[in-house]
Design a protein around this motif. Sequence first.
Motif, PDB file in Angstrom:
ATOM      1  N   ASP A 152     -11.492 -15.863  48.697  1.00  0.00           N
ATOM      2  CA  ASP A 152     -12.716 -15.843  49.501  1.00  0.00           C
ATOM      3  C   ASP A 152     -13.220 -17.249  49.826  1.00  0.00           C
ATOM      4  OD1 ASP A 152     -12.666 -13.056  49.459  1.00  0.00           O
ATOM      5  OD2 ASP A 152     -13.967 -12.949  47.687  1.00  0.00           O
ATOM      6  N   ALA A 153     -13.174 -18.143  48.850  1.00  0.00           N
ATOM      7  CA  ALA A 153     -13.659 -19.515  49.079  1.00  0.00           C
ATOM      8  C   ALA A 153     -12.797 -20.220  50.126  1.00  0.00           C
ATOM      9  CB  ALA A 153     -13.678 -20.298  47.771  1.00  0.00           C
ATOM     10  N   SER A 154     -11.497 -20.025  50.050  1.00  0.00           N
ATOM     11  CA  SER A 154     -10.601 -20.622  51.048  1.00  0.00           C
ATOM     12  C   SER A 154     -10.864 -20.030  52.423  1.00  0.00           C
ATOM     13  CB  SER A 154      -9.135 -20.375  50.675  1.00  0.00           C
ATOM     14  OG  SER A 154      -8.825 -21.002  49.460  1.00  0.00           O
ATOM     15  N   ALA A 155     -11.130 -18.746  52.462  1.00  0.00           N
ATOM     16  CA  ALA A 155     -11.420 -18.089  53.741  1.00  0.00           C
ATOM     17  C   ALA A 155     -12.702 -18.646  54.355  1.00  0.00           C
ATOM     18  CB  ALA A 155     -11.546 -16.577  53.549  1.00  0.00           C
ATOM     19  N   ALA A 156     -13.719 -18.873  53.544  1.00  0.00           N
ATOM     20  CA  ALA A 156     -14.980 -19.434  54.048  1.00  0.00           C
ATOM     21  C   ALA A 156     -14.750 -20.822  54.639  1.00  0.00           C
ATOM     22  CB  ALA A 156     -16.020 -19.487  52.932  1.00  0.00           C
ATOM     23  N   ARG A 157     -13.989 -21.652  53.957  1.00  0.00           N
ATOM     24  CA  ARG A 157     -13.689 -23.004  54.475  1.00  0.00           C
ATOM     25  C   ARG A 157     -12.858 -22.926  55.752  1.00  0.00           C
ATOM     26  NH1 ARG A 157     -12.991 -23.783  49.018  1.00  0.00           N
ATOM     27  NH2 ARG A 157     -10.716 -23.682  49.194  1.00  0.00           N
ATOM     28  N   TYR A 158     -11.864 -22.050  55.747  1.00  0.00           N
ATOM     29  CA  TYR A 158     -10.994 -21.911  56.909  1.00  0.00           C
ATOM     30  C   TYR A 158     -11.792 -21.437  58.116  1.00  0.00           C
ATOM     31  CZ  TYR A 158      -6.758 -20.924  59.534  1.00  0.00           C
ATOM     32  OH  TYR A 158      -5.778 -20.917  60.480  1.00  0.00           O
ATOM     33  N   PHE A 159     -12.662 -20.439  57.896  1.00  0.00           N
ATOM     34  CA  PHE A 159     -13.494 -19.959  58.980  1.00  0.00           C
ATOM     35  C   PHE A 159     -14.373 -21.085  59.532  1.00  0.00           C
ATOM     36  CE2 PHE A 159     -17.959 -19.065  59.738  1.00  0.00           C
ATOM     37  CZ  PHE A 159     -17.854 -18.655  61.049  1.00  0.00           C
ATOM     38  N   THR A 160     -15.016 -21.849  58.647  1.00  0.00           N
ATOM     39  CA  THR A 160     -15.893 -22.935  59.096  1.00  0.00           C
ATOM     40  C   THR A 160     -15.123 -23.922  59.964  1.00  0.00           C
ATOM     41  OG1 THR A 160     -17.293 -22.690  57.154  1.00  0.00           O
ATOM     42  CG2 THR A 160     -17.415 -24.787  58.321  1.00  0.00           C
ATOM     43  N   ASP A 161     -13.919 -24.266  59.550  1.00  0.00           N
ATOM     44  CA  ASP A 161     -13.095 -25.179  60.350  1.00  0.00           C
ATOM     45  C   ASP A 161     -12.791 -24.585  61.723  1.00  0.00           C
ATOM     46  OD1 ASP A 161     -13.067 -26.974  58.249  1.00  0.00           O
ATOM     47  OD2 ASP A 161     -11.054 -26.408  57.560  1.00  0.00           O
ATOM     48  N   LEU A 162     -12.385 -23.316  61.760  1.00  0.00           N
ATOM     49  CA  LEU A 162     -12.077 -22.666  63.039  1.00  0.00           C
ATOM     50  C   LEU A 162     -13.319 -22.569  63.921  1.00  0.00           C
ATOM     51  CD1 LEU A 162      -9.722 -19.711  62.045  1.00  0.00           C
ATOM     52  CD2 LEU A 162      -9.109 -21.758  63.324  1.00  0.00           C
ATOM     53  N   TYR A 163     -14.434 -22.186  63.322  1.00  0.00           N
ATOM     54  CA  TYR A 163     -15.677 -22.037  64.084  1.00  0.00           C
ATOM     55  C   TYR A 163     -16.083 -23.376  64.707  1.00  0.00           C
ATOM     56  CZ  TYR A 163     -20.320 -20.549  65.412  1.00  0.00           C
ATOM     57  OH  TYR A 163     -21.438 -20.242  66.141  1.00  0.00           O
ATOM     58  N   ASP A 164     -16.019 -24.432  63.910  1.00  0.00           N
ATOM     59  CA  ASP A 164     -16.377 -25.759  64.425  1.00  0.00           C
ATOM     60  C   ASP A 164     -15.427 -26.208  65.534  1.00  0.00           C
ATOM     61  OD1 ASP A 164     -18.460 -25.844  62.612  1.00  0.00           O
ATOM     62  OD2 ASP A 164     -17.438 -27.214  61.223  1.00  0.00           O
ATOM     63  N   ARG A 165     -14.171 -25.864  65.414  1.00  0.00           N
ATOM     64  CA  ARG A 165     -13.175 -26.293  66.392  1.00  0.00           C
ATOM     65  C   ARG A 165     -13.209 -25.477  67.685  1.00  0.00           C
ATOM     66  NH1 ARG A 165      -7.594 -25.653  64.175  1.00  0.00           N
ATOM     67  NH2 ARG A 165      -8.583 -26.790  62.494  1.00  0.00           N
ATOM     68  N   TYR A 166     -13.446 -24.159  67.583  1.00  0.00           N
ATOM     69  CA  TYR A 166     -13.313 -23.300  68.760  1.00  0.00           C
ATOM     70  C   TYR A 166     -14.609 -22.711  69.318  1.00  0.00           C
ATOM     71  CZ  TYR A 166      -8.325 -23.470  67.891  1.00  0.00           C
ATOM     72  OH  TYR A 166      -7.038 -23.899  67.716  1.00  0.00           O
ATOM     73  N   ILE A 167     -15.632 -22.568  68.507  1.00  0.00           N
ATOM     74  CA  ILE A 167     -16.848 -21.910  68.967  1.00  0.00           C
ATOM     75  C   ILE A 167     -18.011 -22.899  69.107  1.00  0.00           C
ATOM     76  CG2 ILE A 167     -18.502 -20.054  68.538  1.00  0.00           C
ATOM     77  CD1 ILE A 167     -15.642 -19.009  69.028  1.00  0.00           C
ATOM     78  N   ASP A 168     -18.342 -23.585  68.053  1.00  0.00           N
ATOM     79  CA  ASP A 168     -19.484 -24.498  68.040  1.00  0.00           C
ATOM     80  C   ASP A 168     -19.035 -25.904  68.427  1.00  0.00           C
ATOM     81  OD1 ASP A 168     -22.082 -25.375  67.702  1.00  0.00           O
ATOM     82  OD2 ASP A 168     -21.859 -25.682  65.538  1.00  0.00           O
ATOM     83  N   THR A 169     -18.677 -26.060  69.684  1.00  0.00           N
ATOM     84  CA  THR A 169     -18.144 -27.326  70.159  1.00  0.00           C
ATOM     85  C   THR A 169     -18.652 -27.615  71.561  1.00  0.00           C
ATOM     86  OG1 THR A 169     -16.107 -28.557  70.618  1.00  0.00           O
ATOM     87  CG2 THR A 169     -16.041 -26.184  70.989  1.00  0.00           C
TER      88      THR A 169
END
Length: 118
Positions: free
Chosen positions: A14-31
């Motif tokens: 779960d912790a890895s998933a949270a970090r991975y999601f944050t990276d993806l979100y920052d790269r593809y959505i909140d940019t």
Amino acid sequence: MTLLVWEGKRPADDASAARYFTDLYDRYIDTEEPAVPPVEPIATCVAAPLLERWPDLTEDEGDSSPWSTGPLIGEAGGPLIYFPMRWSMAEEASAYAAEVAASMGLNCFDPQARKLRH
């Protein structure tokens, strides 16, 4: 409530998933960069099963959509989609979306519970 779905290797926990999601979100959505179109599996997940079951908010004349923004595909970028849902329908919609995502080999994460969904 929100639900996150993405294409890629399943995180170990779960912790890895949270970090991975944050990276993806920052790269593809909140940019501020130009939007990256969703990859095929994400677009298919939204178009076929989810929008066939419930209308897009932009087309919902009977107030039956669980989505809280529209068009729903507008919340996707590259390998990720961020599903914002109305609280009144979130339990049913998130369970169905997680089931659809799993059937398509996609990852699903509940940021409220900070847990991967199966």
